[in-house]
Design a protein around this motif. Structure first.
Motif, PDB file in Angstrom:
ATOM      1  N   LYS A 106       0.818  -1.215   0.000  1.00 24.68           N
ATOM      2  CA  LYS A 106       0.000   0.000   0.000  1.00 24.68           C
ATOM      3  C   LYS A 106       0.850   1.264   0.000  1.00 24.68           C
ATOM      4  O   LYS A 106       0.399   2.338  -0.386  1.00 24.68           O
ATOM      5  N   GLY A 107       2.101   1.136   0.489  1.00 24.18           N
ATOM      6  CA  GLY A 107       3.014   2.268   0.446  1.00 24.18           C
ATOM      7  C   GLY A 107       2.883   3.242   1.600  1.00 24.18           C
ATOM      8  O   GLY A 107       3.326   4.382   1.489  1.00 24.18           O
ATOM      9  N   TYR A 108       2.276   2.828   2.702  1.00 21.37           N
ATOM     10  CA  TYR A 108       2.177   3.720   3.858  1.00 21.37           C
ATOM     11  C   TYR A 108       2.079   2.880   5.146  1.00 21.37           C
ATOM     12  O   TYR A 108       1.841   1.667   5.096  1.00 21.37           O
ATOM     13  N   GLU A 109       2.253   3.579   6.300  1.00 19.37           N
ATOM     14  CA  GLU A 109       2.167   2.912   7.593  1.00 19.37           C
ATOM     15  C   GLU A 109       0.707   2.710   7.995  1.00 19.37           C
ATOM     16  O   GLU A 109      -0.117   3.610   7.820  1.00 19.37           O
ATOM     17  N   ARG A 110       0.448   1.546   8.546  1.00 16.14           N
ATOM     18  CA  ARG A 110      -0.916   1.236   8.990  1.00 16.14           C
ATOM     19  C   ARG A 110      -0.929   1.065  10.504  1.00 16.14           C
ATOM     20  O   ARG A 110      -0.038   0.414  11.075  1.00 16.14           O
ATOM     21  N   GLU A 111      -1.932   1.647  11.133  1.00 21.52           N
ATOM     22  CA  GLU A 111      -2.024   1.575  12.589  1.00 21.52           C
ATOM     23  C   GLU A 111      -2.492   0.184  13.015  1.00 21.52           C
ATOM     24  O   GLU A 111      -3.362  -0.423  12.383  1.00 21.52           O
ATOM     25  N   LEU A 112      -1.870  -0.296  14.106  1.00 25.10           N
ATOM     26  CA  LEU A 112      -2.191  -1.611  14.655  1.00 25.10           C
ATOM     27  C   LEU A 112      -2.827  -1.463  16.033  1.00 25.10           C
ATOM     28  O   LEU A 112      -2.478  -0.556  16.791  1.00 25.10           O
ATOM     29  N   LYS A 113      -3.726  -2.372  16.333  1.00 25.79           N
ATOM     30  CA  LYS A 113      -4.368  -2.363  17.644  1.00 25.79           C
ATOM     31  C   LYS A 113      -4.897  -3.774  17.921  1.00 25.79           C
ATOM     32  O   LYS A 113      -5.433  -4.424  17.017  1.00 25.79           O
ATOM     33  N   TYR A 114      -4.708  -4.240  19.165  1.00 29.53           N
ATOM     34  CA  TYR A 114      -5.237  -5.554  19.510  1.00 29.53           C
ATOM     35  C   TYR A 114      -6.573  -5.403  20.219  1.00 29.53           C
ATOM     36  O   TYR A 114      -6.642  -4.912  21.345  1.00 29.53           O
ATOM     37  N   CYS A 115      -7.640  -5.813  19.544  1.00 28.83           N
ATOM     38  CA  CYS A 115      -8.992  -5.776  20.105  1.00 28.83           C
ATOM     39  C   CYS A 115      -9.576  -7.180  20.006  1.00 28.83           C
ATOM     40  O   CYS A 115      -9.628  -7.762  18.915  1.00 28.83           O
ATOM     41  N   GLU A 116      -9.999  -7.718  21.121  1.00 31.84           N
ATOM     42  CA  GLU A 116     -10.498  -9.092  21.144  1.00 31.84           C
ATOM     43  C   GLU A 116     -11.790  -9.272  20.344  1.00 31.84           C
ATOM     44  O   GLU A 116     -12.129 -10.389  19.962  1.00 31.84           O
ATOM     45  N   ASN A 117     -12.524  -8.190  20.126  1.00 32.04           N
ATOM     46  CA  ASN A 117     -13.790  -8.300  19.397  1.00 32.04           C
ATOM     47  C   ASN A 117     -13.638  -7.999  17.907  1.00 32.04           C
ATOM     48  O   ASN A 117     -14.627  -7.837  17.197  1.00 32.04           O
ATOM     49  N   GLN A 118     -12.386  -7.904  17.420  1.00 31.89           N
ATOM     50  CA  GLN A 118     -12.144  -7.628  16.011  1.00 31.89           C
ATOM     51  C   GLN A 118     -11.440  -8.823  15.352  1.00 31.89           C
ATOM     52  O   GLN A 118     -10.777  -9.617  16.021  1.00 31.89           O
ATOM     53  N   ARG A 119     -11.571  -8.923  14.026  1.00 30.90           N
ATOM     54  CA  ARG A 119     -10.978 -10.031  13.285  1.00 30.90           C
ATOM     55  C   ARG A 119      -9.679  -9.646  12.586  1.00 30.90           C
ATOM     56  O   ARG A 119      -9.166 -10.412  11.774  1.00 30.90           O
ATOM     57  N   THR A 120      -9.169  -8.474  12.886  1.00 29.28           N
ATOM     58  CA  THR A 120      -7.949  -7.989  12.257  1.00 29.28           C
ATOM     59  C   THR A 120      -7.198  -7.090  13.227  1.00 29.28           C
ATOM     60  O   THR A 120      -7.817  -6.422  14.067  1.00 29.28           O
ATOM     61  N   PRO A 121      -5.873  -7.034  13.118  1.00 28.32           N
ATOM     62  CA  PRO A 121      -5.112  -6.087  13.952  1.00 28.32           C
ATOM     63  C   PRO A 121      -5.003  -4.706  13.310  1.00 28.32           C
ATOM     64  O   PRO A 121      -4.492  -3.780  13.940  1.00 28.32           O
ATOM     65  N   PHE A 122      -5.467  -4.553  12.064  1.00 27.40           N
ATOM     66  CA  PHE A 122      -5.363  -3.273  11.364  1.00 27.40           C
ATOM     67  C   PHE A 122      -6.589  -2.410  11.657  1.00 27.40           C
ATOM     68  O   PHE A 122      -7.728  -2.819  11.407  1.00 27.40           O
ATOM     69  N   VAL A 123      -6.325  -1.225  12.152  1.00 27.94           N
ATOM     70  CA  VAL A 123      -7.408  -0.316  12.530  1.00 27.94           C
ATOM     71  C   VAL A 123      -8.269   0.053  11.325  1.00 27.94           C
ATOM     72  O   VAL A 123      -9.500   0.158  11.434  1.00 27.94           O
ATOM     73  N   ASP A 124      -7.651   0.207  10.142  1.00 29.73           N
ATOM     74  CA  ASP A 124      -8.418   0.628   8.963  1.00 29.73           C
ATOM     75  C   ASP A 124      -9.324  -0.483   8.427  1.00 29.73           C
ATOM     76  O   ASP A 124     -10.114  -0.253   7.508  1.00 29.73           O
ATOM     77  N   GLU A 125      -9.232  -1.690   8.985  1.00 35.80           N
ATOM     78  CA  GLU A 125     -10.090  -2.794   8.555  1.00 35.80           C
ATOM     79  C   GLU A 125     -11.131  -3.155   9.616  1.00 35.80           C
ATOM     80  O   GLU A 125     -11.937  -4.066   9.420  1.00 35.80           O
ATOM     81  N   MET A 126     -11.082  -2.464  10.759  1.00 40.39           N
ATOM     82  CA  MET A 126     -11.989  -2.799  11.865  1.00 40.39           C
ATOM     83  C   MET A 126     -13.396  -2.233  11.636  1.00 40.39           C
ATOM     84  O   MET A 126     -13.561  -1.200  10.988  1.00 40.39           O
ATOM     85  N   ASN A 127     -14.367  -2.929  12.208  1.00 44.45           N
ATOM     86  CA  ASN A 127     -15.765  -2.493  12.135  1.00 44.45           C
ATOM     87  C   ASN A 127     -16.368  -2.433  13.532  1.00 44.45           C
ATOM     88  O   ASN A 127     -16.099  -3.303  14.365  1.00 44.45           O
ATOM     89  N   GLY A 128     -17.175  -1.443  13.785  1.00 42.56           N
ATOM     90  CA  GLY A 128     -17.869  -1.342  15.058  1.00 42.56           C
ATOM     91  C   GLY A 128     -16.968  -0.927  16.204  1.00 42.56           C
ATOM     92  O   GLY A 128     -15.907  -0.320  16.014  1.00 42.56           O
ATOM     93  N   ASP A 129     -17.414  -1.253  17.435  1.00 41.56           N
ATOM     94  CA  ASP A 129     -16.658  -0.895  18.640  1.00 41.56           C
ATOM     95  C   ASP A 129     -15.307  -1.605  18.673  1.00 41.56           C
ATOM     96  O   ASP A 129     -15.174  -2.727  18.196  1.00 41.56           O
TER      97      ASP A 129
END
Length: 276
Positions: free
Chosen positions: A71-94
């Motif tokens: 993608k050519g840029y930095e992506r923010e990471l976050k560990y959320c147990e209710n999400q299916r991805t560690p990438f913030v830009d792919e998360m949905n909902g709370d």
């Protein structure tokens, strides 16, 4: 009419030949596309690097970034147990943030926590710096490398001549090597090669080690002398100065280097004759 018939016949023959070639031609082999290995679903173990094993040690589970080359840029990471991805830009909902905590220097992540595993194994900036993933295959590979290094060191130590053996062991135990028998020297050399194979091989391949030992032996036999302030070497018989030790250098390391100069080589040859 005969010419027209001949021409028609030739055309038919060419068509038939081309058809036969088409039928007879072997099929082209199919090119198999390389199948990239997918993420292996399994339990994973992570350990903090170093010898310290604190009761608990947290690492950042948010506010970290990973550079995505596609993608050519930095992506923010976050560990959320209710999400299916560690990438913030792919998360949905709370986004229910969870903590990442090592207990007694270790962290076990079961196979059902794929998001946390991928964050730790692929994307986290502290990977292989603050912690590492345990890999039995990597451990086995490292152990094989160590064993092969030991075998190489022991093989060389077994066939090493007595002068080089003395030079290597002098680095380890100092002047005590002069009072050792050849059997004691050989035994200690083999033990040293097994205990520190990498350092042993470095010493064997360092020509300065043998030259330092040569200079020490010459000093012990009073062929040459080192001044009391360790600033210069001189002949033992007449105190004539041979060389000055450069500032902040070990005397015998400096002497080994000096033996490689034109003047030093003449002195080396002279000393060698006296040692024989």
């Amino acid at each position: 009419m005969a010419k027209k018939k001949t021409t028609a016949t030739k055309v038919v023959e060419q068509v038939v030949e081309q058809s036969v070639e088409t039928i007879v031609a072997p099929p082209k082999p199919k090119v198999q596309k390389e199948i990239k290995p997918s993420w292996e679903v399994k339990d994973r173990m992570y350990y903090l690097k170093g010898n310290k094993k604190p009761l608990s040690r947290s690492i950042k589970s948010s506010g970290v970034y990973w550079f995505d080359e596609t993608k050519g840029y930095e992506r923010e990471l976050k560990y959320c147990e209710n999400q299916r991805t560690p990438f913030v830009d792919e998360m949905n909902g709370d986004q229910r943030l969870a903590h990442i905590v090592f207990r007694n220097g270790a962290l076990f992540v079961p196979k059902n926590k794929t998001v946390l595993q991928k964050l730790l194994s692929l994307y986290h900036p502290n990977r292989n710096q603050l912690y590492y993933e345990y890999s039995p295959q990597e451990v086995a590979k490292n152990e094989i490398d160590i064993l092969e290094l030991e075998i190489e060191a022991l093989t060389i130590a077994k066939d090493l001549d007595i002068e080089m053996a003395e030079a290597v062991m002098r680095v380890e135990i100092g002047s005590e090597v002069s009072n050792m028998s050849s059997k004691e020297l050989k035994r200690d050399l083999l033990l040293y090669a097994k205990r520190n194979p990498e350092l042993f091989l470095d010493l064997v391949n360092d020509d300065n080690v043998q030259l330092r030992n040569f200079g020490i032996k010459a000093t012990e036999l009073n062929i040459i002398k080192l001044s009391s302030d360790q600033r210069y070497f001189m002949w033992g018989s007449n105190d004539r100065k041979l060389m000055t030790v450069p500032f902040d250098e070990h005397p015998y390391s400096a002497l080994a280097q000096w033996f490689k100069t034109d003047e030093g080589m003449e002195v080396y040859t002279n000393i060698e004759k006296r040692l024989q």
